[in-house]
Design an enzyme around this catalytic site. Structure first.
Site, PDB file in Angstrom:
ATOM      1  N   ASP A 315       7.066 -22.877   9.476  1.00 14.67           N
ATOM      2  CA  ASP A 315       6.185 -22.623  10.606  1.00 14.67           C
ATOM      3  C   ASP A 315       6.930 -21.977  11.770  1.00 14.67           C
ATOM      4  OD1 ASP A 315       3.572 -23.120  12.000  1.00 14.67           O
ATOM      5  OD2 ASP A 315       4.852 -24.336  13.291  1.00 14.67           O
ATOM      6  N   GLU A 368       6.246 -17.899   8.237  1.00 10.08           N
ATOM      7  CA  GLU A 368       5.184 -17.499   9.155  1.00 10.08           C
ATOM      8  C   GLU A 368       5.889 -16.797  10.322  1.00 10.08           C
ATOM      9  OE1 GLU A 368       2.059 -18.740  12.503  1.00 10.08           O
ATOM     10  OE2 GLU A 368       3.749 -20.018  12.022  1.00 10.08           O
TER      11      GLU A 368
END
Length: 635
Positions: A315, A368
């Site tokens: 993330d 990401e």
């Protein structure tokens, strides 16, 4: 004071690795471990707290009395406190009470390496083991056949707390209930992988799991650690891969968490300009500290080893890479070369990826990352960060911007769609329509589509057809697969009742068939990251808002012809150029009646003309349904 027996699981080599930032199995040493010492059962505790003056274990077994069970600090300046406490059993709750050398500060902390935690809002750690007999041997031996970059990779992104709840009282399902209901549903709809938004323990539901305190513990909201193992096991037995969201980018400053752990900036960077995230009001790891690197890489490998995860989706990588991320002038300092890149982060991410890929076969890491940072998904050996894949945020943004436009204006914006092909092979891109796109007033994916109800759903089917025929792997957030109308609400269940309506059921059927097409047709996955796997037929027909292209596999016979009509006007006798002679057969049509479409189709095997067109020697006239993707094969 009760007895704490001197004992250590650490060797000198362990300590050397820890100090060097190269110990990738710290969870086998630090934390609380049920062992037997000299015939006596109990728990060995070890915690890293180099700024501590004293550390005691407090818990339900000593009525939370401070000083009752004091650990001893190791002699080797590692900062590790340890000891064996007899007669403590599995299920006991505990924390570390740390008297700091720093101005007499006292902290009471959950165990950073705990395998299990109390259910929030309670904050204690729980003595637990990881004993479990796995039944996914077949999957684990062959998962390279499912997880390779030349394999179909269609991901269903799930937030366990809101996928489905008990209707009568809005209570969470358990891991064991998910092991029945979710596994069955994912298998039915044909996704190859499930991605779980963070399941590591987190204190605050509105964070969706992205503010972690229990990095080694699956959240107790849905059951015990072994129950989560059952869920992963069942997914594997059903032939479905498991991706875990992993958050090494930041952590919350909750009193029982990692922040200011021993009265010092232990896990977080001591410089506020590097150690605090202004967007999320959270703390940022000190990626330059060796022991912190060992903690994080050990955590990544822990989930791959002990929970059989097949991939980690990392993330907020962009926030890690840039020193000036979300910071104004004066709030950051350049690196030693005068740039804005965080050199410690870059080094850490490379080491993390090298550790993952060298220790496990058939796994992936997925970044990401929303910027143009180069070579994110290229090997570290050639200067890349070493990820297997990267989210294609530019494609997501441009495509959704295009699709929300009324069809009458689309002829002026076709470059929004074609632009992605100028850079799509610069990385191993995954196409995401994720949870971030269906919250905070953005509307649901279905809710963004223009036109009346029929057109909205035709546009939605067109979007998904275009997504599945565009190069790259796929990710779809839960609810999008049946056209959820409302924005995602993490406090309740998806709107499953919508499946009683034909348009919504049609979208689900479409996604199921697209997953089947993606898996069955080699041209859609064998070269999904290679320019050799894609060729334009015509991208310049802006006036009609039509695009056509070829997807290619290893064998020419597997080539697919894809034609997209981005308006509601039926295009009769629409000619496209083709690479060779033969017969053309329609194998997929998003306008099929079974999906809720108008049913306009190209029947049978169509003869290809020896008539030059689109710069090719052969061509054919087709009927293009409204707001549709049609896929053809030459035989």
């Amino acid at each position: 004071m009760s007895t704490v027996i001197s004992h250590s699981l650490f060797t000198d080599f362990d300590i050397d690795l820890f100090k060097a930032g190269k110990h990738y199995r710290l969870y086998e040493k630090l934390g609380a471990h049920l062992i037997e010492l000299n015939g006596v059962k109990g728990v060995y505790f070890a915690v890293w707290a180099p700024s501590a003056h004293s550390v005691s274990v407090v818990g339900d077994f000593n009525f939370w009395k401070q000083g009752e069970h004091q650990l001893e600090v190791r002699w080797d300046s590692s900062g590790i406190w340890e000891g064996f406490i007899p007669n403590i059993e599995k299920g006991a709750t505990y924390k570390y009470r740390i008297q700091s050398n720093n101005k007499g500060i006292v902290t009471e902390k959950a165990d950073p390496f705990a395998f299990y935690c109390e259910q929030p809002p309670h904050t204690a750690s729980v003595i637990w083991d990881l004993d479990y007999k796995w039944k996914d041997t077949k999957w684990m031996r062959s998962r390279q056949d499912h997880n390779g970059l030349d394999k179909p990779y269609s991901v269903y992104e799930v937030h366990l707390g809101s996928w489905k709840r008990h209707a009568e009282d809005n209570r969470f399902l358990t891991y064991l209930e998910f092991a029945e209901e979710l596994v069955s549903y994912v298998k039915e709809t044909g996704f190859t992988h499930v991605e779980f938004m963070p399941i590591m323990e987190y204190p605050y539901d509105p964070s969706w799991g992205y503010q972690l305190v229990g990095y080694f513990a699956p959240t107790s909201r849905f059951g015990e650690p072994q129950d989560f193992m059952v869920l992963v096991d069942k997914l594997h037995q059903a032939g479905i891969g498991v991706i875990l969201d992993w958050v090494p980018s930041h952590f919350p400053d909750d009193a029982h968490g990692l922040g200011f752990f021993d009265g010092s900036n232990l896990f977080e960077h001591p410089d506020r300009k590097k150690g605090y995230h202004p967007d999320w009001k959270s703390l940022v790891f000190n990626y330059g500290r060796n022991e912190v690197r060992s903690f994080l890489i050990s955590n990544a490998l822990f989930w791959l080893q002990n929970y059989h995860a097949d991939a980690l989706r990392v993330d907020a990588v962009a926030s890690m890479l840039y020193l000036d991320y979300s910071r104004e002038e004066g709030e950051w300092e350049p690196n030693i070369y005068g740039g804005n890149e965080n050199l410690d982060t870059i080094s850490f991410l490379k080491e993390f990826n090298e550790a993952v890929y060298s220790n496990f076969d058939g796994v992936q890491t997925i970044a990401e990352e929303s910027t143009s940072f180069p070579m994110v998904s290229r090997p570290t050996s050639v200067g890349g960060l070493g990820f297997g894949m990267k989210w294609m945020m530019g494609w997501m943004h441009d495509t959704l911007e295009y699709f929300k436009k009324d069809t009458v204006y689309r002829k002026y914006h076709q470059n929004d769609l074609t632009f992605s092909m100028t850079y799509t092979f610069s990385e191993n891109f995954m196409l995401p329509l994720s949870h971030d796109e269906v919250v905070y007033g953005k509307k649901s994916i279905a809710g963004r589509m223009p036109g009346d109800e029929w057109q909205k759903f035709a546009n939605l089917r067109l979007l998904y057809g275009y997504m599945f025929t565009h190069p790259g792997t796929k990710l779809l957030f839960m609810g999008c697969e049946f056209g959820q109308s409302a924005e995602w609400n993490f406090e309740g269940s998806l709107d499953w009742h919508l499946l009683q309506y034909p348009f919504h059921e049609g979208v689900k059927k479409l996604i199921t068939d697209l997953n089947g097409l993606y898996k069955k047709q080699p041209a859609l996955h064998e070269k999904q990251f290679s320019a050799e796997g894609f060729e334009w037929i015509n991208y310049s027909d802006h006036q009609n808002a039509v695009m056509s292209f070829i997807r290619k596999g290893d064998k020419p016979k597997d080539d697919l012809i894809v034609v997209c009509n981005f308006t509601q006007i039926v295009r009769e006798n629409y000619r496209i150029g083709l690479p060779r002679k033969g017969k053309l057969s329609e194998i997929f049509n998003s306008d099929a009646e079974i999906y809720g479409g108008s049913g306009i189709t190209n029947y049978g095997k169509l003869g290809i003309d020896a008539s030059p067109y689109d710069g090719r020697d052969y061509s054919i006239e087709l009927q293009l349904p409204p707001l549709s993707v049609t896929v053809f094969k030459i035989s």
